[in-house]
Write an enzyme that holds these catalytic residues in place. Structure first.
Site, PDB file in Angstrom:
ATOM      1  N   HIS A  57      25.374  58.673  69.565  1.00  0.00           N
ATOM      2  CA  HIS A  57      25.139  57.483  70.399  1.00  0.00           C
ATOM      3  C   HIS A  57      24.994  57.985  71.833  1.00  0.00           C
ATOM      4  O   HIS A  57      25.658  58.960  72.215  1.00  0.00           O
ATOM      5  CB  HIS A  57      26.352  56.543  70.434  1.00  0.00           C
ATOM      6  CG  HIS A  57      26.712  55.876  69.151  1.00  0.00           C
ATOM      7  ND1 HIS A  57      27.527  56.458  68.221  1.00  0.00           N
ATOM      8  CD2 HIS A  57      26.424  54.643  68.676  1.00  0.00           C
ATOM      9  CE1 HIS A  57      27.713  55.621  67.221  1.00  0.00           C
ATOM     10  NE2 HIS A  57      27.056  54.509  67.459  1.00  0.00           N
ATOM     11  N   ASP A  80      28.299  58.767  73.443  1.00  0.00           N
ATOM     12  CA  ASP A  80      29.070  59.911  72.922  1.00  0.00           C
ATOM     13  C   ASP A  80      28.661  61.160  73.678  1.00  0.00           C
ATOM     14  O   ASP A  80      29.469  62.054  73.895  1.00  0.00           O
ATOM     15  CB  ASP A  80      28.756  60.243  71.451  1.00  0.00           C
ATOM     16  CG  ASP A  80      28.776  59.057  70.540  1.00  0.00           C
ATOM     17  OD1 ASP A  80      29.608  58.176  70.761  1.00  0.00           O
ATOM     18  OD2 ASP A  80      27.950  59.026  69.599  1.00  0.00           O
TER      19      ASP A  80
HETATM   20  C1  XLS Z   1      30.099  51.366  62.222  1.00  0.00           C
HETATM   21  C2  XLS Z   1      28.836  52.061  62.027  1.00  0.00           C
HETATM   22  C3  XLS Z   1      28.390  52.957  63.182  1.00  0.00           C
HETATM   23  C4  XLS Z   1      26.934  53.271  63.059  1.00  0.00           C
HETATM   24  C5  XLS Z   1      26.296  53.811  64.302  1.00  0.00           C
HETATM   25  O1  XLS Z   1      30.691  50.832  61.302  1.00  0.00           O
HETATM   26  O2  XLS Z   1      28.907  52.752  60.818  1.00  0.00           O
HETATM   27  O3  XLS Z   1      29.177  54.112  63.217  1.00  0.00           O
HETATM   28  O4  XLS Z   1      26.682  54.176  62.030  1.00  0.00           O
HETATM   29  O5  XLS Z   1      26.349  52.919  65.370  1.00  0.00           O
END
Ligand code: XLS
Ligand code: NI
Ligand code: NI
Length: 443
Positions: free
Chosen positions: A103, A106
């Site tokens: 992300h 991150d």
């Molecule tokens: C949350 C999601 C998140 C997505 C990415 O439950 O799995 O981690 O994969 O934003």
């Protein structure tokens, strides 16, 4: 700076060598050929930046427990981001898998303004590009975090305030362009807060229209900048919202169809989200494959006693094999892969636990792939299905499916011939035994 100094330069394949449970793969052998492709090219494993490097092991009742020096005490936020990036690339390269996912927040700290956030991300993306070219690690997908900051409490694209929509648009534009710059194979949109907490203050149709408009803008921008990766929506039924609009694959499929977005978006299916929606992972994969919207997978599973997204490492070959079988029989991944959107348990606080979690999960997937190949070679599931639906290839079946028969015509013919179809066995237990025998005999 090195962070995983106890771990060898590369986690190697050790075959059936004794000492299982060490820092070795026992099934995952990247170069082994399975159904005509290298294992690594089938599985396309990715490590995620967020849970693995950006999360300290906190939960809603307690503080972080993990030993993650790059998260604390290393200079200013950009200095920390650089240390975190060093840790991430060291880890992925030692684990020996080809991809990562991230992300925006991150990778780089959010600034006080959109402009500042963009310049932080630009700097970290350039730095990531260098690390990628040195290590050969590639980007499976990028995404934008549109759910952590309080401004997104009532959603991003579905927010009642269009300024929030515009803020999200700026963030996604930049994350999409960063993904493009890093040669990402996909771009993911998980609608974490695109849902509602209460219907008392919510207009569902208005919010769906906003979301569709947002997705259309993203797809147009993808074309404008020449990004050729796949756009993926990640369904989830709830958490953090009480209800998320992208509930499951069928809901996303219906939504895409309703708003003319089919072909622009595919799905990123998460094992844990499938089970939260009351489905099996196998169901979600089969639905997506059969309806032409399958894209990629987040391999993390749930816990049967817990009703939330525990994001655990996969460890059941039995549960994964049939889903991997559906992927394999449809030709395998194109741009997608298996991302480890996985969290360690909070007590797994040593840095080496991060290796053990991934190694076990990757071996589990590799074994599921071998079982899927064996099921395909065995052919029973395919031939049983063929036989079960064979009637639809006959005259009556074709007339019905091709729309050449009216209800009255079909009814008249049924009455005239005193039709009396006899039920036949679905052979469920026999099939279950067959699958188990293949699982047990696959090495
Ligand atoms: C949350 C999601 C998140 C997505 C990415 O439950 O799995 O981690 O994969 O934003
Ligand atoms: Ni996910
Ligand atoms: Ni999730």
């Amino acid at each position: 700076m090195d962070f995983f100094t106890d771990v060898p330069a590369r986690v190697a394949y050790a075959g059936t060598e004794p000492e299982p449970g060490g820092l070795r793969y026992h099934v995952y052998d990247p170069d082994r050929t399975v159904a005509g492709r290298r294992m690594e090219d089938h599985l396309r494993i990715a490590v995620c930046y967020w849970h693995s490097f950006n999360w300290p092991g906190s939960d809603i009742f307690g503080h972080g427990t993990f030993d993650r020096p790059w998260l604390s005490g290393i200079g200013d936020p950009m200095e920390s981001a650089r240390a975190k990036q060093d840790a991430a690339f060291e880890f992925i390269s030692k684990l020996g898998v080809p991809y990562f996912c991230f992300h925006d927040v991150d990778m780089a700290p959010e600034g006080g303004t959109l402009r500042e956030s963009k310049s932080n991300l630009d700097e970290m993306v350039d730095r990531a590009a260098e690390k990628m070219s040195v290590t050969g690690i590639k980007l499976l997908w990028g995404t934008a975090n549109l759910f952590s900051h309080p401004r997104y409490a009532a959603g991003a694209a579905t927010n009642p305030n269009p300024d929030v929509f515009a803020h999200a648009a700026a963030q996604v534009r930049h994350a999409l362009e960063a993904t493009h710059k890093l040669g990402g194979a996909n771009y993911v949109l998980w609608g974490g807060r695109e849902g509602y907490e209460t219907l008392l203050n919510t207009r569902m149709k208005q919010e769906a229209d906003q979301l569709a408009r947002f997705l259309e803008m993203v797809a147009n921008h993808k074309r404008d900048i020449g990004f050729t990766g796949t756009l993926l929506i990640e369904p989830k039924p709830q958490e953090p919202t009480k209800h998320q609009y992208d509930y499951d694959c069928a809901a996303v499929h219906g939504f895409l169809d309703r708003y003319g977005l089919l072909g622009d978006y595919f799905v990123n299916i998460e094992v844990n989200h499938a089970t939260l929606a009351g489905h099996s992972f196998h169901h979600e994969v089969a639905y997506a494959v059969e309806n032409g919207i399958f894209g990629s997978v987040d391999a993390n599973r749930g816990d049967y006693q817990n009703g939330w997204d525990t994001d655990q490492f996969p460890n059941s070959v039995d549960e994964l094999s049939l889903a991997v079988y559906e992927i394999l029989r449809s030709g395998g991944f194109t741009t997608g892969g298996f991302n480890f959107d996985t969290k360690l348990r909070r007590q797994s606080m040593d840095r080496s636990d991060l290796f053990h979690g991934h190694i076990g999960g990757i071996d589990t997937l590799a074994q599921a792939l071998l079982v899927a190949e064996a099921l395909l070679d065995d052919g029973t599931l395919e031939s049983v299905r063929d036989e079960r639906y064979a009637g639809w290839k006959g005259d009556l079946g074709r007339q019905i499916l091709e729309g050449r028969a009216s209800l009255a015509a079909v009814a008249d013919a049924a009455v005239a011939s005193d039709l009396d179809p006899q039920p036949v066995s679905g052979r469920q237990e026999w099939l279950e035994n067959k699958v188990n025998h293949v699982i047990w005999s696959t090495t």
